[in-house]
Enzyme design. Structure first.
Site, PDB file in Angstrom:
ATOM      1  N   ARG A 218      21.791  -2.439   2.135  1.00  0.00           N
ATOM      2  CA  ARG A 218      21.385  -1.167   1.547  1.00  0.00           C
ATOM      3  C   ARG A 218      20.854  -0.148   2.560  1.00  0.00           C
ATOM      4  O   ARG A 218      20.477   0.955   2.184  1.00  0.00           O
ATOM      5  CB  ARG A 218      20.327  -1.429   0.475  1.00  0.00           C
ATOM      6  CG  ARG A 218      20.926  -2.088  -0.749  1.00  0.00           C
ATOM      7  CD  ARG A 218      19.881  -2.767  -1.619  1.00  0.00           C
ATOM      8  NE  ARG A 218      20.501  -3.330  -2.809  1.00  0.00           N
ATOM      9  CZ  ARG A 218      21.178  -4.480  -2.836  1.00  0.00           C
ATOM     10  NH1 ARG A 218      21.335  -5.196  -1.731  1.00  0.00           N
ATOM     11  NH2 ARG A 218      21.722  -4.910  -3.965  1.00  0.00           N
TER      12      ARG A 218
ATOM     13  N   PHE B 270      13.439   8.411  -4.277  1.00  0.00           N
ATOM     14  CA  PHE B 270      12.948   7.034  -4.173  1.00  0.00           C
ATOM     15  C   PHE B 270      13.894   6.228  -3.298  1.00  0.00           C
ATOM     16  O   PHE B 270      14.904   5.704  -3.751  1.00  0.00           O
ATOM     17  CB  PHE B 270      12.851   6.419  -5.575  1.00  0.00           C
ATOM     18  CG  PHE B 270      12.110   5.118  -5.606  1.00  0.00           C
ATOM     19  CD1 PHE B 270      10.734   5.101  -5.582  1.00  0.00           C
ATOM     20  CD2 PHE B 270      12.795   3.908  -5.662  1.00  0.00           C
ATOM     21  CE1 PHE B 270      10.036   3.901  -5.616  1.00  0.00           C
ATOM     22  CE2 PHE B 270      12.110   2.704  -5.696  1.00  0.00           C
ATOM     23  CZ  PHE B 270      10.727   2.700  -5.675  1.00  0.00           C
TER      24      PHE B 270
ATOM     25  N   HIS C 215       2.482 -10.714  -4.878  1.00  0.00           N
ATOM     26  CA  HIS C 215       2.199  -9.495  -4.122  1.00  0.00           C
ATOM     27  C   HIS C 215       3.357  -8.497  -4.219  1.00  0.00           C
ATOM     28  O   HIS C 215       3.142  -7.291  -4.382  1.00  0.00           O
ATOM     29  CB  HIS C 215       1.940  -9.897  -2.657  1.00  0.00           C
ATOM     30  CG  HIS C 215       1.628  -8.762  -1.752  1.00  0.00           C
ATOM     31  ND1 HIS C 215       0.408  -8.137  -1.737  1.00  0.00           N
ATOM     32  CD2 HIS C 215       2.381  -8.143  -0.806  1.00  0.00           C
ATOM     33  CE1 HIS C 215       0.417  -7.176  -0.840  1.00  0.00           C
ATOM     34  NE2 HIS C 215       1.600  -7.156  -0.254  1.00  0.00           N
TER      35      HIS C 215
ATOM     36  N   GLU D 114       1.119   2.458   1.173  1.00  0.00           N
ATOM     37  CA  GLU D 114       0.574   3.736   1.635  1.00  0.00           C
ATOM     38  C   GLU D 114       1.519   4.915   1.424  1.00  0.00           C
ATOM     39  O   GLU D 114       1.126   6.067   1.630  1.00  0.00           O
ATOM     40  CB  GLU D 114       0.198   3.636   3.121  1.00  0.00           C
ATOM     41  CG  GLU D 114      -0.983   2.723   3.393  1.00  0.00           C
ATOM     42  CD  GLU D 114      -0.651   1.229   3.370  1.00  0.00           C
ATOM     43  OE1 GLU D 114      -1.577   0.427   3.186  1.00  0.00           O
ATOM     44  OE2 GLU D 114       0.540   0.877   3.520  1.00  0.00           O
TER      45      GLU D 114
ATOM     46  N   VAL E 201      10.347  -3.456   0.634  1.00  0.00           N
ATOM     47  CA  VAL E 201       9.505  -4.551   0.175  1.00  0.00           C
ATOM     48  C   VAL E 201      10.438  -5.731  -0.082  1.00  0.00           C
ATOM     49  O   VAL E 201      11.419  -5.599  -0.823  1.00  0.00           O
ATOM     50  CB  VAL E 201       8.730  -4.193  -1.117  1.00  0.00           C
ATOM     51  CG1 VAL E 201       7.763  -5.309  -1.481  1.00  0.00           C
ATOM     52  CG2 VAL E 201       7.992  -2.869  -0.967  1.00  0.00           C
TER      53      VAL E 201
END
Length: 191
Positions: free
Chosen positions: A158, A144, A119, A89, A112
């Site tokens: 990270r 990003f 997926h 989204e 992610v």
């Protein structure tokens, strides 16, 4: 991890040296047309869209982005934060931020983590292409700050761990991009 840090340092050094060699060998007439990165957040309006999925990490990315903006002289009151349900989204919410002239730049933050199915690849590809497309269509830089990692440990490293905070890095990139675009537009207007 050590190799990764070394490779980052080496790439940074090579980029620095390449930039220095290019600038030193340019004719002086071209030097006035060289736009260096400027990390000045003053007078910028920034939108941040942050995924709520994996909030244990995205909250830290968000804190890093806001802290970096303050460090660059930005006013926290000029930052608007919008939540997205998940990484998928992010593009839709970022598009809402790109419509109109409200923001100079947008930062997208999400996580992610690779699972057992494809997926992961579909989400990562769609978000990357969607955010890139928005930047090109609207002319607004989008930082990003979406982590695409294999493990939770890689994410931890990270979002404030051993490798730094990629939310802060995404904010830095947006501020520098906005300032470069402004300098180019000012140059074109004066020319």
């Amino acid at each position: 991890m050590e190799g990764y840090l070394h490779r980052e340092s080496t790439c940074g050094l090579i980029g620095y040296l390449r930039g220095r060699l290019v600038r030193e060998n340019l004719p002086s007439a071209l030097m006035s047309h060289t736009f260096e990165l400027q990390s000045d957040g003053r007078d910028l309006d920034i939108g941040i869209v942050v995924s709520r999925y994996h909030a244990w990490a995205t909250d830290r990315l968000l804190a890093g982005a806001v802290d970096r903006f303050r460090l660059l002289g930005g006013d926290e009151e000029r930052v608007v934060i919008a939540s997205a349900s998940g990484a998928w989204e992010l593009t839709g919410v970022a598009r809402g931020m790109c419509d109109g002239d409200q923001f100079d730049g947008v930062v997208a933050l999400g996580v992610v983590i690779q699972g057992e199915t494809p997926h992961f690849s579909y989400i990562c590809d769609a978000v990357t292409q969607g955010l890139t497309s928005l930047t090109v269509q609207h002319g607004i830089p989008i930082g990003f700050g979406v982590l695409t990692c294999n493990t939770r440990e890689e994410v931890e490293a990270r979002c404030g761990g051993a490798i730094g905070n990629k939310g802060a890095d995404a904010m830095q990139a947006v501020v520098e991009s906005v300032n470069t675009i402004r300098a180019i537009q000012h140059f074109k207007a004066v020319d």
